[in-house]
Motif scaffolding. Structure first.
Motif, PDB file in Angstrom:
ATOM      1  N   SER A 158      18.360 -17.379  31.206  1.00 31.46           N
ATOM      2  CA  SER A 158      19.298 -16.096  31.744  1.00 31.46           C
ATOM      3  C   SER A 158      19.448 -15.039  30.810  1.00 31.46           C
ATOM      4  CB  SER A 158      20.428 -16.772  32.353  1.00 31.46           C
ATOM      5  OG  SER A 158      20.035 -17.776  33.389  1.00 31.46           O
ATOM      6  N   VAL A 159      19.701 -15.449  29.629  1.00 30.59           N
ATOM      7  CA  VAL A 159      20.254 -14.265  28.718  1.00 30.59           C
ATOM      8  C   VAL A 159      19.020 -13.581  28.020  1.00 30.59           C
ATOM      9  CG1 VAL A 159      21.551 -13.901  26.733  1.00 30.59           C
ATOM     10  CG2 VAL A 159      22.352 -15.696  28.591  1.00 30.59           C
ATOM     11  N   MET A 160      17.772 -14.658  27.778  1.00 35.99           N
ATOM     12  CA  MET A 160      16.845 -13.846  26.915  1.00 35.99           C
ATOM     13  C   MET A 160      16.122 -12.897  27.798  1.00 35.99           C
ATOM     14  SD  MET A 160      15.373 -17.002  24.773  1.00 35.99           S
ATOM     15  CE  MET A 160      14.319 -16.277  24.043  1.00 35.99           C
ATOM     16  N   PRO A 161      15.463 -12.056  27.077  1.00 37.45           N
ATOM     17  CA  PRO A 161      14.466 -10.871  27.875  1.00 37.45           C
ATOM     18  C   PRO A 161      13.261 -11.871  28.195  1.00 37.45           C
ATOM     19  CG  PRO A 161      14.427 -10.460  25.374  1.00 37.45           C
ATOM     20  CD  PRO A 161      15.611 -11.467  25.770  1.00 37.45           C
TER      21      PRO A 161
ATOM     22  N   PRO B 144       4.179   5.290  26.141  1.00 40.17           N
ATOM     23  CA  PRO B 144       4.237   6.540  25.413  1.00 40.17           C
ATOM     24  C   PRO B 144       5.465   7.587  25.926  1.00 40.17           C
ATOM     25  CG  PRO B 144       2.145   6.793  26.625  1.00 40.17           C
ATOM     26  CD  PRO B 144       2.923   5.514  26.948  1.00 40.17           C
ATOM     27  N   ILE B 145       5.972   7.508  26.983  1.00 43.11           N
ATOM     28  CA  ILE B 145       6.872   8.186  27.562  1.00 43.11           C
ATOM     29  C   ILE B 145       8.306   7.560  27.583  1.00 43.11           C
ATOM     30  CG2 ILE B 145       7.593   9.664  29.640  1.00 43.11           C
ATOM     31  CD1 ILE B 145       4.835  10.185  30.217  1.00 43.11           C
ATOM     32  N   LEU B 146       8.104   6.267  28.211  1.00 40.06           N
ATOM     33  CA  LEU B 146       9.330   5.575  28.454  1.00 40.06           C
ATOM     34  C   LEU B 146       9.754   4.802  26.997  1.00 40.06           C
ATOM     35  CD1 LEU B 146       8.361   3.646  31.744  1.00 40.06           C
ATOM     36  CD2 LEU B 146       9.939   5.443  31.432  1.00 40.06           C
ATOM     37  N   GLY B 147       9.023   4.700  26.129  1.00 39.92           N
ATOM     38  CA  GLY B 147       9.454   3.907  24.700  1.00 39.92           C
ATOM     39  C   GLY B 147       9.391   2.421  25.286  1.00 39.92           C
ATOM     40  N   LYS B 148      10.109   1.818  24.685  1.00 42.29           N
ATOM     41  CA  LYS B 148      10.316   0.087  24.719  1.00 42.29           C
ATOM     42  C   LYS B 148      11.603  -0.178  25.631  1.00 42.29           C
ATOM     43  CE  LYS B 148       8.076  -1.078  20.484  1.00 42.29           C
ATOM     44  NZ  LYS B 148       8.082  -1.767  19.007  1.00 42.29           N
ATOM     45  N   MET B 149      11.168  -1.034  26.513  1.00 46.07           N
ATOM     46  CA  MET B 149      12.173  -1.573  27.420  1.00 46.07           C
ATOM     47  C   MET B 149      12.180  -3.003  27.482  1.00 46.07           C
ATOM     48  SD  MET B 149      12.034   1.252  30.372  1.00 46.07           S
ATOM     49  CE  MET B 149      13.288   0.269  31.331  1.00 46.07           C
ATOM     50  N   SER B 150      13.177  -3.686  27.650  1.00 44.85           N
ATOM     51  CA  SER B 150      13.215  -5.061  28.092  1.00 44.85           C
ATOM     52  C   SER B 150      13.959  -5.605  29.175  1.00 44.85           C
ATOM     53  CB  SER B 150      13.305  -6.070  26.617  1.00 44.85           C
ATOM     54  OG  SER B 150      14.825  -5.738  26.450  1.00 44.85           O
ATOM     55  N   VAL B 151      13.512  -6.610  29.934  1.00 46.64           N
ATOM     56  CA  VAL B 151      14.597  -6.937  31.134  1.00 46.64           C
ATOM     57  C   VAL B 151      14.861  -8.335  30.896  1.00 46.64           C
ATOM     58  CG1 VAL B 151      14.524  -6.958  33.714  1.00 46.64           C
ATOM     59  CG2 VAL B 151      13.178  -5.037  32.532  1.00 46.64           C
ATOM     60  N   SER B 152      16.072  -8.816  31.116  1.00 52.65           N
ATOM     61  CA  SER B 152      16.492 -10.189  31.151  1.00 52.65           C
ATOM     62  C   SER B 152      17.128 -10.278  32.451  1.00 52.65           C
ATOM     63  CB  SER B 152      17.528 -10.443  30.151  1.00 52.65           C
ATOM     64  OG  SER B 152      18.391  -9.634  30.277  1.00 52.65           O
TER      65      SER B 152
END
Length: 136
Positions: free
Chosen positions: A48-51, A58-66
């Motif tokens: 539940s906690v880990m991404p 290129p535009i958004l950059g890096k994103m992660s969702v958990s």
């Protein structure tokens, strides 16, 4: 021709009996159920906690969702914590209230239901993504 047949008693050790006393021995059973509950609860909390999704562009950059980004993650983390606590208490051999195994069982059932619901939700999304990839 008739012969005498002697019926001998079975060997005590094969019947689970002690040779000296004749009483049955008790065997200690490894606490497999308790370890499984502890491990499953920890897996639910950590999952539940880990991404679980990472996107870089290129535009958004890096994103992660958990899962804790939405409401489902906090629910699964809480349910997993209930299962973990009960598994740990049962593993230590501590007395628990009668409601503890019931709440741990209901929490595990809730985790199973949430997991099945999420899998069912992902299948149409996967089909939509495959169609968009072919014709989009």
């Amino acid at each position: 021709m008739i012969s005498d047949v002697a019926v001998l008693p079975a060997e005590p050790s094969r019947l689970g009996m002690s040779r000296q006393t004749g009483y049955t021995r008790t065997r200690t059973v490894p606490p497999v159920r308790e370890w499984l509950m502890l491990g499953a609860g920890l897996a639910a909390v950590i999952g539940s906690v880990m991404p679980w999704a990472k996107v870089s562009g290129p535009i958004l950059g890096k994103m992660s969702v958990s899962w804790v980004d939405g409401s489902d993650g906090w629910i699964t983390a809480g349910l997993g914590l209930v299962v973990t606590v009960y598994g740990g208490l049962a593993l230590r051999g501590q007395r628990t209230p009668a409601a503890a195994p019931v709440s741990a069982g209901l929490s595990a059932t809730g985790l199973l239901g949430i997991g099945a619901l999420k899998i069912a939700e992902l299948q149409p999304t996967e089909a939509d993504m495959q169609r968009a990839g072919r014709w989009g």
